[in-house]
Design a protein around this motif. Structure first.
Motif, PDB file in Angstrom:
ATOM      1  N   ALA A  45      21.777 -72.292 -67.337  1.00  0.00           N
ATOM      2  CA  ALA A  45      21.252 -72.261 -69.345  1.00  0.00           C
ATOM      3  C   ALA A  45      21.079 -71.135 -70.100  1.00  0.00           C
ATOM      4  CB  ALA A  45      20.288 -73.494 -69.347  1.00  0.00           C
ATOM      5  N   LEU A  46      20.840 -70.130 -68.143  1.00  0.00           N
ATOM      6  CA  LEU A  46      19.764 -68.756 -69.276  1.00  0.00           C
ATOM      7  C   LEU A  46      21.168 -67.905 -69.518  1.00  0.00           C
ATOM      8  CD1 LEU A  46      17.402 -67.538 -67.022  1.00  0.00           C
ATOM      9  CD2 LEU A  46      16.390 -67.857 -68.996  1.00  0.00           C
ATOM     10  N   ALA A  47      22.540 -68.077 -68.615  1.00  0.00           N
ATOM     11  CA  ALA A  47      23.490 -67.222 -68.114  1.00  0.00           C
ATOM     12  C   ALA A  47      24.189 -67.994 -69.523  1.00  0.00           C
ATOM     13  CB  ALA A  47      24.648 -68.037 -66.762  1.00  0.00           C
ATOM     14  N   ALA A  48      24.219 -68.800 -70.325  1.00  0.00           N
ATOM     15  CA  ALA A  48      25.172 -69.430 -71.579  1.00  0.00           C
ATOM     16  C   ALA A  48      24.346 -68.728 -72.396  1.00  0.00           C
ATOM     17  CB  ALA A  48      24.607 -70.974 -71.523  1.00  0.00           C
ATOM     18  N   ALA A  49      23.494 -68.627 -72.673  1.00  0.00           N
ATOM     19  CA  ALA A  49      22.971 -68.313 -73.619  1.00  0.00           C
ATOM     20  C   ALA A  49      22.437 -66.492 -73.287  1.00  0.00           C
ATOM     21  CB  ALA A  49      20.952 -68.207 -74.147  1.00  0.00           C
ATOM     22  N   ARG A  50      22.854 -66.178 -72.317  1.00  0.00           N
ATOM     23  CA  ARG A  50      23.102 -64.668 -72.613  1.00  0.00           C
ATOM     24  C   ARG A  50      22.990 -63.140 -73.475  1.00  0.00           C
ATOM     25  NH1 ARG A  50      26.967 -65.623 -68.803  1.00  0.00           N
ATOM     26  NH2 ARG A  50      29.198 -65.202 -69.846  1.00  0.00           N
ATOM     27  N   ASP A  51      23.983 -64.325 -74.664  1.00  0.00           N
ATOM     28  CA  ASP A  51      24.381 -63.341 -75.761  1.00  0.00           C
ATOM     29  C   ASP A  51      23.433 -63.225 -76.546  1.00  0.00           C
ATOM     30  OD1 ASP A  51      26.927 -62.448 -74.088  1.00  0.00           O
ATOM     31  OD2 ASP A  51      27.763 -64.020 -75.843  1.00  0.00           O
ATOM     32  N   HIS A  52      22.085 -64.086 -76.510  1.00  0.00           N
ATOM     33  CA  HIS A  52      21.126 -64.308 -77.521  1.00  0.00           C
ATOM     34  C   HIS A  52      19.753 -63.975 -76.740  1.00  0.00           C
ATOM     35  CE1 HIS A  52      23.862 -66.646 -79.816  1.00  0.00           C
ATOM     36  NE2 HIS A  52      23.943 -67.628 -79.052  1.00  0.00           N
ATOM     37  N   ILE A  53      19.456 -63.668 -75.439  1.00  0.00           N
ATOM     38  CA  ILE A  53      18.659 -63.370 -74.901  1.00  0.00           C
ATOM     39  C   ILE A  53      18.312 -62.333 -74.491  1.00  0.00           C
ATOM     40  CG2 ILE A  53      17.912 -66.108 -75.161  1.00  0.00           C
ATOM     41  CD1 ILE A  53      17.468 -65.563 -71.876  1.00  0.00           C
ATOM     42  N   PHE A  54      17.066 -61.691 -73.763  1.00  0.00           N
ATOM     43  CA  PHE A  54      16.701 -60.345 -73.159  1.00  0.00           C
ATOM     44  C   PHE A  54      15.771 -61.409 -71.822  1.00  0.00           C
ATOM     45  CE2 PHE A  54      18.242 -58.992 -77.110  1.00  0.00           C
ATOM     46  CZ  PHE A  54      19.015 -57.571 -76.233  1.00  0.00           C
ATOM     47  N   VAL A  55      15.538 -60.652 -70.791  1.00  0.00           N
ATOM     48  CA  VAL A  55      14.991 -61.384 -69.467  1.00  0.00           C
ATOM     49  C   VAL A  55      14.354 -59.483 -69.293  1.00  0.00           C
ATOM     50  CG1 VAL A  55      16.024 -63.352 -69.506  1.00  0.00           C
ATOM     51  CG2 VAL A  55      16.595 -61.359 -67.990  1.00  0.00           C
ATOM     52  N   GLY A  56      13.285 -59.729 -68.634  1.00  0.00           N
ATOM     53  CA  GLY A  56      12.315 -58.832 -67.994  1.00  0.00           C
ATOM     54  C   GLY A  56      11.634 -58.713 -66.933  1.00  0.00           C
ATOM     55  N   PRO A  57      11.895 -58.368 -65.411  1.00  0.00           N
ATOM     56  CA  PRO A  57      11.004 -58.453 -64.709  1.00  0.00           C
ATOM     57  C   PRO A  57       8.897 -58.685 -64.804  1.00  0.00           C
ATOM     58  CG  PRO A  57      12.504 -56.822 -63.698  1.00  0.00           C
ATOM     59  CD  PRO A  57      12.331 -57.733 -65.035  1.00  0.00           C
ATOM     60  N   ALA A  58       9.321 -57.727 -64.963  1.00  0.00           N
ATOM     61  CA  ALA A  58       7.801 -56.364 -65.271  1.00  0.00           C
ATOM     62  C   ALA A  58       7.321 -56.099 -63.469  1.00  0.00           C
ATOM     63  CB  ALA A  58       6.430 -57.251 -66.313  1.00  0.00           C
ATOM     64  N   VAL A  59       8.432 -55.245 -62.743  1.00  0.00           N
ATOM     65  CA  VAL A  59       8.106 -55.471 -61.230  1.00  0.00           C
ATOM     66  C   VAL A  59       7.703 -54.269 -61.165  1.00  0.00           C
ATOM     67  CG1 VAL A  59      10.670 -53.732 -61.397  1.00  0.00           C
ATOM     68  CG2 VAL A  59       9.811 -55.695 -59.434  1.00  0.00           C
ATOM     69  N   GLY A  60       7.118 -53.645 -62.249  1.00  0.00           N
ATOM     70  CA  GLY A  60       6.305 -52.080 -61.066  1.00  0.00           C
ATOM     71  C   GLY A  60       5.156 -52.351 -60.953  1.00  0.00           C
ATOM     72  N   LEU A  61       4.119 -53.323 -61.377  1.00  0.00           N
ATOM     73  CA  LEU A  61       2.930 -53.978 -61.193  1.00  0.00           C
ATOM     74  C   LEU A  61       2.865 -54.331 -59.630  1.00  0.00           C
ATOM     75  CD1 LEU A  61      -0.189 -53.234 -61.980  1.00  0.00           C
ATOM     76  CD2 LEU A  61      -0.378 -55.492 -63.541  1.00  0.00           C
ATOM     77  N   MET A  62       3.532 -55.154 -60.206  1.00  0.00           N
ATOM     78  CA  MET A  62       3.801 -56.140 -58.996  1.00  0.00           C
ATOM     79  C   MET A  62       4.276 -55.316 -57.297  1.00  0.00           C
ATOM     80  SD  MET A  62       5.059 -60.313 -60.186  1.00  0.00           S
ATOM     81  CE  MET A  62       6.805 -59.548 -59.675  1.00  0.00           C
ATOM     82  N   ALA A  63       5.535 -54.510 -57.622  1.00  0.00           N
ATOM     83  CA  ALA A  63       6.111 -53.799 -56.693  1.00  0.00           C
ATOM     84  C   ALA A  63       4.688 -52.836 -55.624  1.00  0.00           C
ATOM     85  CB  ALA A  63       7.269 -52.761 -57.182  1.00  0.00           C
ATOM     86  N   ALA A  64       3.813 -52.591 -57.193  1.00  0.00           N
ATOM     87  CA  ALA A  64       2.445 -51.575 -56.560  1.00  0.00           C
ATOM     88  C   ALA A  64       1.939 -51.684 -56.173  1.00  0.00           C
ATOM     89  CB  ALA A  64       1.945 -50.716 -57.712  1.00  0.00           C
ATOM     90  N   LEU A  65       1.205 -53.997 -56.327  1.00  0.00           N
ATOM     91  CA  LEU A  65       0.183 -54.431 -55.907  1.00  0.00           C
ATOM     92  C   LEU A  65       0.607 -55.207 -54.433  1.00  0.00           C
ATOM     93  CD1 LEU A  65      -1.203 -55.288 -59.466  1.00  0.00           C
ATOM     94  CD2 LEU A  65      -2.457 -53.826 -57.623  1.00  0.00           C
ATOM     95  N   ALA A  66       1.789 -55.244 -54.203  1.00  0.00           N
ATOM     96  CA  ALA A  66       2.382 -56.366 -53.245  1.00  0.00           C
ATOM     97  C   ALA A  66       2.119 -55.734 -51.960  1.00  0.00           C
ATOM     98  CB  ALA A  66       3.793 -56.272 -53.514  1.00  0.00           C
ATOM     99  N   PRO A  67       2.324 -54.932 -51.588  1.00  0.00           N
ATOM    100  CA  PRO A  67       1.485 -54.272 -49.763  1.00  0.00           C
ATOM    101  C   PRO A  67       0.131 -54.643 -49.567  1.00  0.00           C
ATOM    102  CG  PRO A  67       3.044 -52.319 -51.118  1.00  0.00           C
ATOM    103  CD  PRO A  67       2.411 -53.520 -52.103  1.00  0.00           C
TER     104      PRO A  67
END
Length: 197
Positions: A45-67
């Motif tokens: 469903a996300l793939a079908a909407a790919r021309d209408h939406i954006f997604v973002g992981p906001a990965v920086g903080l998680m990668a910094a805190l995960a260890p």
């Protein structure tokens, strides 16, 4: 209401139910999506909407805190599976988010380029497109591509950042400031704001 006023709508969603709801109500950008990899129908469903939406992981903080935080490591591991799956489906994924903390200070946002490569399987070029072309499209600004009539916002670096992202990265100095010594020049709207060429 927001769309009537030409505004983007963002949602922070972790699991399938909230992502499904965000899609149903027409949200423009969905952040996180950590556990969506378990739901192939929702990935489609996300793939079908790919021309209408954006997604973002906001990965920086998680990668910094995960260890140091096992629960955050679980989120990061789930997100890696999700964004690897989204990447193969051609979604417009954007970098950034969750910067401005002690462990992710402002000015280090370009670290997402390496995090996208390390955790999601992106090539340096794919990560650069996420940061530039997709970021510009999300903001509805004529930036992120070299095109006639678009703003001339450029970084000049030594190297080929589409093959190796490291020239774009910032380093923290001993006094806590951010150093971008490999960025030789910065042009904003066609004017140099920094020029060490």
């Amino acid at each position: 209401e927001a769309h009537m006023r030409q505004k983007r709508v963002a949602a922070h969603c972790r699991g399938s139910a909230d992502v499904r709801m965000a899609l149903a109500v027409g949200v423009d950008v969905i952040y996180h999506l950590d556990f969506v990899h378990k739901d192939s129908a929702l990935l489609d469903a996300l793939a079908a909407a790919r021309d209408h939406i954006f997604v973002g992981p906001a990965v920086g903080l998680m990668a910094a805190l995960a260890p140091s935080l096992p629960d955050v490591q679980l989120l990061l591991d789930a997100q890696a599976k999700t964004y690897s799956a989204l990447r193969t489906r051609g979604l417009r994924v954007v970098v950034g988010g969750d910067y401005g903390f002690r462990v992710t200070p402002q000015g280090t946002n370009a670290n997402d380029l390496l995090l996208f490569q390390r955790h999601f399987g992106y090539s340096p070029e794919e990560a650069l497109v996420a940061a530039t072309r997709h970021g510009g499209a999300l903001m509805r600004l004529p930036v992120g591509q070299l095109r006639p009539g678009w703003l001339a916002d450029l970084l000049v670096v030594e190297g080929r950042p589409w093959e190796d992202s490291t020239p774009l990265l910032a380093n923290l100095t001993d006094d806590g400031s951010v150093s971008t010594r490999r960025i030789a020049a910065i042009m904003q709207d066609g004017h140099f704001v920094r020029n060490q060429l």
